[in-house]
Design a protein around this motif. Structure first.
Motif, PDB file in Angstrom:
ATOM      1  N   MET A  71     -57.767 -16.680   0.615  1.00  0.00           N
ATOM      2  CA  MET A  71     -56.881 -17.572  -0.138  1.00  0.00           C
ATOM      3  C   MET A  71     -57.683 -18.444  -1.103  1.00  0.00           C
ATOM      4  O   MET A  71     -57.249 -18.683  -2.233  1.00  0.00           O
ATOM      5  CB  MET A  71     -56.057 -18.422   0.826  1.00  0.00           C
ATOM      6  CG  MET A  71     -55.038 -17.607   1.608  1.00  0.00           C
ATOM      7  SD  MET A  71     -54.172 -18.561   2.878  1.00  0.00           S
ATOM      8  CE  MET A  71     -53.187 -19.640   1.869  1.00  0.00           C
ATOM      9  N   THR A  72     -58.842 -18.919  -0.677  1.00  0.00           N
ATOM     10  CA  THR A  72     -59.704 -19.719  -1.552  1.00  0.00           C
ATOM     11  C   THR A  72     -60.162 -18.893  -2.743  1.00  0.00           C
ATOM     12  O   THR A  72     -60.154 -19.367  -3.884  1.00  0.00           O
ATOM     13  CB  THR A  72     -60.914 -20.256  -0.754  1.00  0.00           C
ATOM     14  OG1 THR A  72     -60.441 -21.060   0.327  1.00  0.00           O
ATOM     15  CG2 THR A  72     -61.828 -21.073  -1.630  1.00  0.00           C
ATOM     16  N   GLN A 124     -56.534 -28.663  -1.648  1.00  0.00           N
ATOM     17  CA  GLN A 124     -56.435 -29.602  -0.530  1.00  0.00           C
ATOM     18  C   GLN A 124     -55.522 -29.041   0.567  1.00  0.00           C
ATOM     19  O   GLN A 124     -55.821 -29.184   1.754  1.00  0.00           O
ATOM     20  CB  GLN A 124     -55.904 -30.952  -0.995  1.00  0.00           C
ATOM     21  CG  GLN A 124     -56.891 -31.745  -1.812  1.00  0.00           C
ATOM     22  CD  GLN A 124     -56.281 -33.044  -2.295  1.00  0.00           C
ATOM     23  OE1 GLN A 124     -55.089 -33.134  -2.542  1.00  0.00           O
ATOM     24  NE2 GLN A 124     -57.115 -34.060  -2.434  1.00  0.00           N
ATOM     25  N   LEU A 125     -54.418 -28.432   0.165  1.00  0.00           N
ATOM     26  CA  LEU A 125     -53.507 -27.856   1.162  1.00  0.00           C
ATOM     27  C   LEU A 125     -54.172 -26.760   1.981  1.00  0.00           C
ATOM     28  O   LEU A 125     -53.893 -26.617   3.175  1.00  0.00           O
ATOM     29  CB  LEU A 125     -52.248 -27.307   0.488  1.00  0.00           C
ATOM     30  CG  LEU A 125     -51.200 -28.312   0.069  1.00  0.00           C
ATOM     31  CD1 LEU A 125     -50.025 -27.604  -0.606  1.00  0.00           C
ATOM     32  CD2 LEU A 125     -50.705 -29.133   1.250  1.00  0.00           C
ATOM     33  N   GLN A 136     -49.153 -33.029   9.750  1.00  0.00           N
ATOM     34  CA  GLN A 136     -49.224 -34.402   9.234  1.00  0.00           C
ATOM     35  C   GLN A 136     -50.132 -34.475   8.013  1.00  0.00           C
ATOM     36  O   GLN A 136     -49.847 -35.204   7.063  1.00  0.00           O
ATOM     37  CB  GLN A 136     -49.728 -35.366  10.313  1.00  0.00           C
ATOM     38  CG  GLN A 136     -48.687 -35.756  11.321  1.00  0.00           C
ATOM     39  CD  GLN A 136     -49.228 -36.769  12.310  1.00  0.00           C
ATOM     40  OE1 GLN A 136     -50.353 -36.635  12.785  1.00  0.00           O
ATOM     41  NE2 GLN A 136     -48.426 -37.774  12.592  1.00  0.00           N
ATOM     42  N   ASP A 137     -51.213 -33.741   8.043  1.00  0.00           N
ATOM     43  CA  ASP A 137     -52.133 -33.700   6.903  1.00  0.00           C
ATOM     44  C   ASP A 137     -51.442 -33.086   5.690  1.00  0.00           C
ATOM     45  O   ASP A 137     -51.601 -33.563   4.562  1.00  0.00           O
ATOM     46  CB  ASP A 137     -53.381 -32.907   7.292  1.00  0.00           C
ATOM     47  CG  ASP A 137     -54.617 -33.307   6.504  1.00  0.00           C
ATOM     48  OD1 ASP A 137     -54.646 -34.417   5.938  1.00  0.00           O
ATOM     49  OD2 ASP A 137     -55.572 -32.503   6.483  1.00  0.00           O
ATOM     50  N   VAL A 138     -50.658 -32.036   5.910  1.00  0.00           N
ATOM     51  CA  VAL A 138     -49.900 -31.405   4.816  1.00  0.00           C
ATOM     52  C   VAL A 138     -48.929 -32.416   4.203  1.00  0.00           C
ATOM     53  O   VAL A 138     -48.846 -32.548   2.980  1.00  0.00           O
ATOM     54  CB  VAL A 138     -49.133 -30.158   5.320  1.00  0.00           C
ATOM     55  CG1 VAL A 138     -48.134 -29.671   4.281  1.00  0.00           C
ATOM     56  CG2 VAL A 138     -50.097 -29.051   5.696  1.00  0.00           C
ATOM     57  N   VAL A 139     -48.220 -33.140   5.046  1.00  0.00           N
ATOM     58  CA  VAL A 139     -47.256 -34.129   4.551  1.00  0.00           C
ATOM     59  C   VAL A 139     -47.973 -35.224   3.773  1.00  0.00           C
ATOM     60  O   VAL A 139     -47.520 -35.639   2.698  1.00  0.00           O
ATOM     61  CB  VAL A 139     -46.433 -34.722   5.722  1.00  0.00           C
ATOM     62  CG1 VAL A 139     -45.593 -35.904   5.263  1.00  0.00           C
ATOM     63  CG2 VAL A 139     -45.558 -33.637   6.343  1.00  0.00           C
TER      64      VAL A 139
END
Length: 113
Positions: A14-15, A67-68, A75-78
């Motif tokens: 994905m990166t 970042q995603l 919680q990190d995604v939000v």
């Protein structure tokens, strides 16, 4: 152990895809910039400013995607999404104000004479 290994493979893939998309978009924006430079209107300060807005907004979107990819949990995604949306709302508001100022015609007041 297999899950960790497969998730690393997926993250790496994905990166790599995101980096390829970023490169393709950079090439496309460079092409648009060069195309605009040969058109008289494309050399105006307004066109240059608008291209700058597009460049910064695209860069911000790719940074957000990066970042995603590295979010540790939901919680990190939000948190990442909330920060991105708040920042983009401020940026787009500022850009809209600048566009209005750039395109607002100058009012000429006749003198009494």
């Amino acid at each position: 152990m297999a899950d960790k290994n497969s998730s690393d493979v997926i993250l790496n893939m994905m990166t790599k895809n995101l980096d390829q998309a970023r490169g393709a978009m950079t090439n496309y924006l460079d092409f648009i910039g060069k195309s605009m430079s040969v058109v008289p209107m494309g050399q105006s300060s307004q066109a240059t400013a608008l291209k700058g807005y597009v460049d910064r907004n695209v860069q911000a979107t790719f940074d957000f995607s990066q970042q995603l990819l590295h979010a540790k949990d939901f919680q990190d995604v939000v948190r990442i999404q909330t920060e991105f949306l708040q920042t983009q709302f401020r940026v787009l508001t500022d850009q809209a104000k600048e566009v209005v100022e750039m395109t607002h015609p100058t009012v000429i007041v006749p003198s009494d004479g």
